[in-house]
Design a protein around this motif. Sequence first.
Motif, PDB file in Angstrom:
ATOM      1  N   THR A 131      -6.191  43.964  16.580  1.00 41.74           N
ATOM      2  CA  THR A 131      -7.110  42.508  16.386  1.00 41.74           C
ATOM      3  C   THR A 131      -7.194  41.864  17.696  1.00 41.74           C
ATOM      4  OG1 THR A 131      -4.880  41.316  16.291  1.00 41.74           O
ATOM      5  CG2 THR A 131      -5.560  42.549  14.219  1.00 41.74           C
ATOM      6  N   PRO A 132      -7.860  40.920  17.766  1.00 42.79           N
ATOM      7  CA  PRO A 132      -8.080  40.068  18.994  1.00 42.79           C
ATOM      8  C   PRO A 132      -6.811  39.517  19.408  1.00 42.79           C
ATOM      9  CG  PRO A 132      -9.998  39.590  17.650  1.00 42.79           C
ATOM     10  CD  PRO A 132      -8.889  40.262  16.922  1.00 42.79           C
ATOM     11  N   ALA A 133      -5.922  38.824  18.671  1.00 43.12           N
ATOM     12  CA  ALA A 133      -4.738  38.515  18.859  1.00 43.12           C
ATOM     13  C   ALA A 133      -3.815  39.602  19.437  1.00 43.12           C
ATOM     14  CB  ALA A 133      -3.844  37.861  17.929  1.00 43.12           C
ATOM     15  N   GLN A 134      -3.818  40.983  19.038  1.00 41.62           N
ATOM     16  CA  GLN A 134      -3.086  41.783  19.531  1.00 41.62           C
ATOM     17  C   GLN A 134      -3.381  42.134  20.879  1.00 41.62           C
ATOM     18  OE1 GLN A 134      -3.727  44.575  16.379  1.00 41.62           O
ATOM     19  NE2 GLN A 134      -1.473  44.344  15.860  1.00 41.62           N
ATOM     20  N   PHE A 135      -4.767  42.238  20.859  1.00 44.79           N
ATOM     21  CA  PHE A 135      -5.450  42.462  22.258  1.00 44.79           C
ATOM     22  C   PHE A 135      -5.057  41.677  23.416  1.00 44.79           C
ATOM     23  CE2 PHE A 135      -8.861  42.369  25.703  1.00 44.79           C
ATOM     24  CZ  PHE A 135      -9.041  43.606  25.863  1.00 44.79           C
ATOM     25  N   TRP A 136      -5.282  40.519  23.117  1.00 37.12           N
ATOM     26  CA  TRP A 136      -5.068  39.387  24.271  1.00 37.12           C
ATOM     27  C   TRP A 136      -3.469  39.202  24.494  1.00 37.12           C
ATOM     28  CZ3 TRP A 136      -8.710  38.858  27.455  1.00 37.12           C
ATOM     29  CH2 TRP A 136     -10.169  38.943  27.193  1.00 37.12           C
ATOM     30  N   ALA A 137      -2.826  39.842  23.618  1.00 39.35           N
ATOM     31  CA  ALA A 137      -1.163  39.709  23.882  1.00 39.35           C
ATOM     32  C   ALA A 137      -0.456  40.711  24.741  1.00 39.35           C
ATOM     33  CB  ALA A 137      -0.458  39.787  22.648  1.00 39.35           C
ATOM     34  N   THR A 152      -0.458  43.263  28.242  1.00 38.28           N
ATOM     35  CA  THR A 152      -0.970  43.065  29.533  1.00 38.28           C
ATOM     36  C   THR A 152      -1.745  44.117  29.867  1.00 38.28           C
ATOM     37  OG1 THR A 152       0.968  44.826  30.264  1.00 38.28           O
ATOM     38  CG2 THR A 152       1.506  42.356  29.964  1.00 38.28           C
ATOM     39  N   PRO A 153      -2.466  44.335  31.090  1.00 37.22           N
ATOM     40  CA  PRO A 153      -3.492  45.351  31.547  1.00 37.22           C
ATOM     41  C   PRO A 153      -2.512  46.703  31.472  1.00 37.22           C
ATOM     42  CG  PRO A 153      -4.027  43.417  32.553  1.00 37.22           C
ATOM     43  CD  PRO A 153      -2.694  43.192  31.969  1.00 37.22           C
ATOM     44  N   PHE A 154      -1.439  46.640  31.888  1.00 39.07           N
ATOM     45  CA  PHE A 154      -0.550  48.005  31.777  1.00 39.07           C
ATOM     46  C   PHE A 154      -0.346  48.560  30.584  1.00 39.07           C
ATOM     47  CE2 PHE A 154       3.209  50.286  31.950  1.00 39.07           C
ATOM     48  CZ  PHE A 154       2.922  51.122  33.114  1.00 39.07           C
ATOM     49  N   GLU A 155      -0.082  47.473  29.528  1.00 35.73           N
ATOM     50  CA  GLU A 155       0.252  48.121  28.481  1.00 35.73           C
ATOM     51  C   GLU A 155      -0.894  48.697  27.444  1.00 35.73           C
ATOM     52  OE1 GLU A 155       3.644  44.947  26.769  1.00 35.73           O
ATOM     53  OE2 GLU A 155       1.792  44.115  26.695  1.00 35.73           O
ATOM     54  N   LEU A 156      -2.169  48.155  27.999  1.00 31.22           N
ATOM     55  CA  LEU A 156      -3.446  48.655  27.384  1.00 31.22           C
ATOM     56  C   LEU A 156      -3.406  49.892  27.888  1.00 31.22           C
ATOM     57  CD1 LEU A 156      -5.741  48.161  25.525  1.00 31.22           C
ATOM     58  CD2 LEU A 156      -7.038  47.005  27.403  1.00 31.22           C
ATOM     59  N   GLN A 157      -3.520  49.961  29.240  1.00 28.36           N
ATOM     60  CA  GLN A 157      -3.850  51.317  30.131  1.00 28.36           C
ATOM     61  C   GLN A 157      -2.892  52.331  29.515  1.00 28.36           C
ATOM     62  OE1 GLN A 157      -3.380  50.103  34.065  1.00 28.36           O
ATOM     63  NE2 GLN A 157      -5.379  50.472  34.709  1.00 28.36           N
ATOM     64  N   THR A 158      -1.382  51.925  29.071  1.00 29.68           N
ATOM     65  CA  THR A 158      -0.653  52.971  28.670  1.00 29.68           C
ATOM     66  C   THR A 158      -0.880  53.435  27.236  1.00 29.68           C
ATOM     67  OG1 THR A 158       1.135  51.998  29.831  1.00 29.68           O
ATOM     68  CG2 THR A 158       1.874  53.208  27.719  1.00 29.68           C
ATOM     69  N   MET A 159      -1.646  52.348  26.351  1.00 24.00           N
ATOM     70  CA  MET A 159      -2.160  52.781  25.069  1.00 24.00           C
ATOM     71  C   MET A 159      -3.140  53.802  25.025  1.00 24.00           C
ATOM     72  SD  MET A 159      -1.584  49.246  23.138  1.00 24.00           S
ATOM     73  CE  MET A 159      -1.994  49.809  21.490  1.00 24.00           C
ATOM     74  N   LEU A 160      -4.034  53.772  26.116  1.00 19.87           N
ATOM     75  CA  LEU A 160      -5.112  54.411  26.337  1.00 19.87           C
ATOM     76  C   LEU A 160      -5.108  55.671  27.101  1.00 19.87           C
ATOM     77  CD1 LEU A 160      -7.713  51.672  27.339  1.00 19.87           C
ATOM     78  CD2 LEU A 160      -7.696  52.721  24.877  1.00 19.87           C
ATOM     79  N   GLY A 161      -3.583  55.925  27.575  1.00 20.09           N
ATOM     80  CA  GLY A 161      -3.396  57.006  28.094  1.00 20.09           C
ATOM     81  C   GLY A 161      -3.797  57.193  29.565  1.00 20.09           C
ATOM     82  N   GLN A 162      -3.995  55.921  30.183  1.00 13.70           N
ATOM     83  CA  GLN A 162      -4.451  56.047  31.644  1.00 13.70           C
ATOM     84  C   GLN A 162      -3.555  55.753  32.533  1.00 13.70           C
ATOM     85  OE1 GLN A 162      -7.496  53.220  31.333  1.00 13.70           O
ATOM     86  NE2 GLN A 162      -8.920  54.610  30.213  1.00 13.70           N
ATOM     87  N   THR A 163      -2.106  55.796  32.412  1.00 16.91           N
ATOM     88  CA  THR A 163      -1.085  55.407  33.221  1.00 16.91           C
ATOM     89  C   THR A 163      -0.525  56.534  33.986  1.00 16.91           C
ATOM     90  OG1 THR A 163       0.453  55.474  31.569  1.00 16.91           O
ATOM     91  CG2 THR A 163      -0.470  53.242  32.107  1.00 16.91           C
ATOM     92  N   GLN A 164      -0.388  56.364  35.365  1.00 19.65           N
ATOM     93  CA  GLN A 164       0.159  57.541  35.926  1.00 19.65           C
ATOM     94  C   GLN A 164       1.858  57.250  36.347  1.00 19.65           C
ATOM     95  OE1 GLN A 164      -1.792  57.800  39.555  1.00 19.65           O
ATOM     96  NE2 GLN A 164      -3.705  58.586  38.390  1.00 19.65           N
ATOM     97  N   ALA A 165       2.534  58.191  36.190  1.00 21.30           N
ATOM     98  CA  ALA A 165       4.188  57.973  36.661  1.00 21.30           C
ATOM     99  C   ALA A 165       4.269  57.392  37.860  1.00 21.30           C
ATOM    100  CB  ALA A 165       4.976  59.197  36.457  1.00 21.30           C
ATOM    101  N   VAL A 166       5.087  56.364  38.035  1.00 17.02           N
ATOM    102  CA  VAL A 166       5.609  55.738  39.246  1.00 17.02           C
ATOM    103  C   VAL A 166       7.152  55.829  39.676  1.00 17.02           C
ATOM    104  CG1 VAL A 166       5.553  53.491  40.391  1.00 17.02           C
ATOM    105  CG2 VAL A 166       3.687  53.859  38.940  1.00 17.02           C
TER     106      VAL A 166
END
Length: 70
Positions: free
Chosen positions: A20-26, A28-42
């Motif tokens: 939902t828009p509320a879920q999206f805007w809540a 962080t960019p890192f959380e969204l990247q994680t959900m999209l499988g775009q993060t790298q291990a640090v």
Amino acid sequence: MIGLDWQGLMRAGLHGLRLTPAQFWALTPFELQTMLGQTQAVAPMGRNRLAELEQAYPDASFGENDGRRR
């Protein structure tokens, strides 16, 4: 500052992940990247790097007459 592809991120979040828009805007960019499988291990920060940061940015000491409360 690095620009973000907001249109692409919104499309992926709202349509691809069905947020939902509320879920999206809540998120962080890192959380969204994680959900999209775009993060790298640090690797976690080691003691040496922490010591370097402590030396570069020491904690301020609080004097009795500086007006700040402890």
